[in-house]
Enzyme design. Structure first.
Site, PDB file in Angstrom:
ATOM      1  N   HIS A  65     -47.788 -36.006 -13.960  1.00  0.00           N
ATOM      2  CA  HIS A  65     -48.134 -36.141 -15.383  1.00  0.00           C
ATOM      3  C   HIS A  65     -49.269 -35.220 -15.806  1.00  0.00           C
ATOM      4  O   HIS A  65     -50.199 -34.952 -15.052  1.00  0.00           O
ATOM      5  CB  HIS A  65     -48.361 -37.595 -15.785  1.00  0.00           C
ATOM      6  CG  HIS A  65     -49.546 -38.281 -15.187  1.00  0.00           C
ATOM      7  ND1 HIS A  65     -50.783 -38.279 -15.780  1.00  0.00           N
ATOM      8  CD2 HIS A  65     -49.690 -39.034 -14.060  1.00  0.00           C
ATOM      9  CE1 HIS A  65     -51.628 -38.995 -15.037  1.00  0.00           C
ATOM     10  NE2 HIS A  65     -50.999 -39.466 -13.994  1.00  0.00           N
ATOM     11  N   ASP A 167     -56.378 -36.929 -11.406  1.00  0.00           N
ATOM     12  CA  ASP A 167     -55.275 -37.778 -11.895  1.00  0.00           C
ATOM     13  C   ASP A 167     -54.849 -37.233 -13.249  1.00  0.00           C
ATOM     14  O   ASP A 167     -55.489 -37.512 -14.248  1.00  0.00           O
ATOM     15  CB  ASP A 167     -55.756 -39.229 -11.997  1.00  0.00           C
ATOM     16  CG  ASP A 167     -54.694 -40.170 -12.524  1.00  0.00           C
ATOM     17  OD1 ASP A 167     -53.528 -39.755 -12.651  1.00  0.00           O
ATOM     18  OD2 ASP A 167     -55.046 -41.330 -12.833  1.00  0.00           O
ATOM     19  N   GLU A 197     -48.293 -40.479 -19.385  1.00  0.00           N
ATOM     20  CA  GLU A 197     -48.159 -41.426 -18.276  1.00  0.00           C
ATOM     21  C   GLU A 197     -49.158 -42.561 -18.409  1.00  0.00           C
ATOM     22  O   GLU A 197     -48.840 -43.722 -18.187  1.00  0.00           O
ATOM     23  CB  GLU A 197     -48.368 -40.704 -16.928  1.00  0.00           C
ATOM     24  CG  GLU A 197     -48.057 -41.575 -15.705  1.00  0.00           C
ATOM     25  CD  GLU A 197     -49.249 -42.363 -15.155  1.00  0.00           C
ATOM     26  OE1 GLU A 197     -49.034 -43.166 -14.234  1.00  0.00           O
ATOM     27  OE2 GLU A 197     -50.380 -42.190 -15.634  1.00  0.00           O
ATOM     28  N   GLU A 198     -50.392 -42.191 -18.752  1.00  0.00           N
ATOM     29  CA  GLU A 198     -51.497 -43.164 -18.721  1.00  0.00           C
ATOM     30  C   GLU A 198     -51.369 -44.263 -19.779  1.00  0.00           C
ATOM     31  O   GLU A 198     -52.072 -45.261 -19.727  1.00  0.00           O
ATOM     32  CB  GLU A 198     -52.841 -42.442 -18.880  1.00  0.00           C
ATOM     33  CG  GLU A 198     -53.163 -41.438 -17.770  1.00  0.00           C
ATOM     34  CD  GLU A 198     -53.505 -42.087 -16.431  1.00  0.00           C
ATOM     35  OE1 GLU A 198     -53.492 -43.326 -16.354  1.00  0.00           O
ATOM     36  OE2 GLU A 198     -53.766 -41.334 -15.475  1.00  0.00           O
ATOM     37  N   ASP A 220     -48.370 -38.243  -7.759  1.00  0.00           N
ATOM     38  CA  ASP A 220     -49.516 -38.762  -8.515  1.00  0.00           C
ATOM     39  C   ASP A 220     -50.606 -39.160  -7.519  1.00  0.00           C
ATOM     40  O   ASP A 220     -50.406 -39.054  -6.309  1.00  0.00           O
ATOM     41  CB  ASP A 220     -49.079 -39.967  -9.376  1.00  0.00           C
ATOM     42  CG  ASP A 220     -50.011 -40.218 -10.563  1.00  0.00           C
ATOM     43  OD1 ASP A 220     -51.137 -39.681 -10.573  1.00  0.00           O
ATOM     44  OD2 ASP A 220     -49.614 -40.966 -11.472  1.00  0.00           O
ATOM     45  N   HIS A 306     -59.880 -42.596 -12.136  1.00  0.00           N
ATOM     46  CA  HIS A 306     -60.213 -42.932 -13.529  1.00  0.00           C
ATOM     47  C   HIS A 306     -61.720 -42.940 -13.774  1.00  0.00           C
ATOM     48  O   HIS A 306     -62.233 -43.803 -14.481  1.00  0.00           O
ATOM     49  CB  HIS A 306     -59.576 -44.268 -13.954  1.00  0.00           C
ATOM     50  CG  HIS A 306     -58.101 -44.152 -14.177  1.00  0.00           C
ATOM     51  ND1 HIS A 306     -57.339 -45.130 -14.787  1.00  0.00           N
ATOM     52  CD2 HIS A 306     -57.235 -43.151 -13.876  1.00  0.00           C
ATOM     53  CE1 HIS A 306     -56.074 -44.729 -14.837  1.00  0.00           C
ATOM     54  NE2 HIS A 306     -55.985 -43.536 -14.286  1.00  0.00           N
TER      55      HIS A 306
HETATM   56 CO    CO Z   1     -54.130 -42.489 -13.940  1.00  0.00          CO
HETATM   57 ZN    ZN Z   2     -51.846 -40.679 -12.560  1.00  0.00          ZN
END
Ligand code: CO
Ligand code: ZN
Length: 334
Positions: A65, A167, A197-198, A220, A306
């Site tokens: 992503h 990420d 995606e998130e 990922d 994150h």
């Molecule tokens: Co993420």
């Molecule tokens: Zn991710």
């Protein structure tokens, strides 16, 4: 060790500010690279970038992503502080005193109404301080709907990398590295750099629908279980590509798992098995597309996911890229 050229590309990818639905800056880099490598490149309505290398064999889809987590301005309050919502899975207790950067370049610091919180703070108790004089000044600089991402500079000593957006720009980087290494393949190869995606595995779903692959592999990040006091987990930084067995969104297809493990063993690529207790991946959305897709995932072990300082090992990035390139080179049955 990473080559200087690869290092520069990973740095540029992670430095692009591209939260969910606003992936343009990252999409541009990926598109240019995929075109340079000679792939047919298209984009879809959601903003996913799709690179294709035609082949007569099985249709394989790989996905990483483009988007990163962020925040979105809701309004400027009476004192000129920006109140905001989440774009993706933010841990609110980690937000206070972190720096953010809006896509228009305005920077700010997240503050909280309380000195400390017993429980996770509500987003309504947090604000972004952009140093505005008053409400009008703030509203002038940041509009409702403007998005911001963490300010987390890229850093590397050649062995590990730290950045705000491993990420999943590291995943995009891994796909691009693999795409460069594939000399020939009988398979029909599709590389999807998916949007959103998130916020709910969205871009991968529409892209998978348009491709309808025979098999799919998402790339990922995954958490690790190797830092002091962290929740126990099998995955360790530096132990190689993590082959997903299950996460919250998916139980991976046995055939795909066995193919990934078999290819890793045949080629002497360092790998480990992964079960992620928290969170899902595009794998889940792809598996549930159309009448269903056989799907699995290769995960990059990342600490502090994150946050502005996601940390990964270059050895693992290298192993993931090698594994993806190796499974592309093998003949898959339709
Ligand atoms: Co993420
Ligand atoms: Zn991710």
């Amino acid at each position: 060790m990473m080559s200087k050229k690869s290092y520069e590309l990973l740095k540029r990818l992670t430095e692009a500010d591209a939260p969910s639905g606003r992936e343009g800056a990252a999409a541009e880099i990926v598109r240019a690279e995929a075109e340079r490598l000679g792939y047919e490149v298209t984009s879809d309505a959601l903003g996913s970038v799709i690179a294709h290398k035609p082949g007569s064999g099985a249709k394989l889809m790989f996905d990483a992503h483009l988007d990163e987590i962020g925040v979105i301005a809701s309004y400027a309050d009476d004192n000129g502080f920006i109140r905001f919502g989440a774009v993706g899975g933010l841990n609110t207790s980690e937000l206070p005193k972190k720096r953010v950067r809006f896509l228009n370049g305005v920077t700010g610091v997240i503050g909280s109404e309380e000195e400390s919180f017993k429980d996770k703070p509500k987003l309504s108790k947090l604000y972004i301080d952009i140093g505005a004089k008053d409400k009008a000044d703030a509203a002038d600089k940041v509009k409702t709907g403007d998005m911001a991402v963490f300010d987390g500079p890229f850093d590397s000593d050649g062995c590990r990398v730290v950045s705000k957006a491993l990420d999943d720009r590291a995943g995009c980087f891994i796909l691009l590295c693999a795409m460069e290494r594939i000399k020939s393949s009988e398979n029909d190869l599709w590389f999807v750099f998916s949007a959103q995606e998130e916020v709910g595995l969205r871009g991968a779903k529409t892209a998978a629908f348009s491709i309808m692959p025979d098999y799919a592999v998402a790339v990922d990040v995954t958490d690790t279980g190797d830092t002091p006091g962290c929740p126990p987990m099998a995955v360790k930084l530096g132990d190689g590509a993590a082959i997903k067995i299950m996460d919250r969104s998916v139980v991976c297809d046995t055939e795909v798992i066995e193919r990934l493990i078999g290819t890793a063993e045949k080629n002497g690529i360092k790998y480990q098995r992964e079960i992620m207790a928290d969170g899902g991946t595009d794998t889940g959305a792809i598996a549930l597309t159309g009448a269903g897709v056989k799907a699995g995932a290769v995960s990059l072990p990342v600490r502090y996911v994150h946050s502005p300082s996601e940390l990964a090992s270059v050895v693992d990035i290298e192993a993931c890229a090698e594994l993806i390139a190796a499974v592309c080179a093998e003949k898959w049955d339709r």
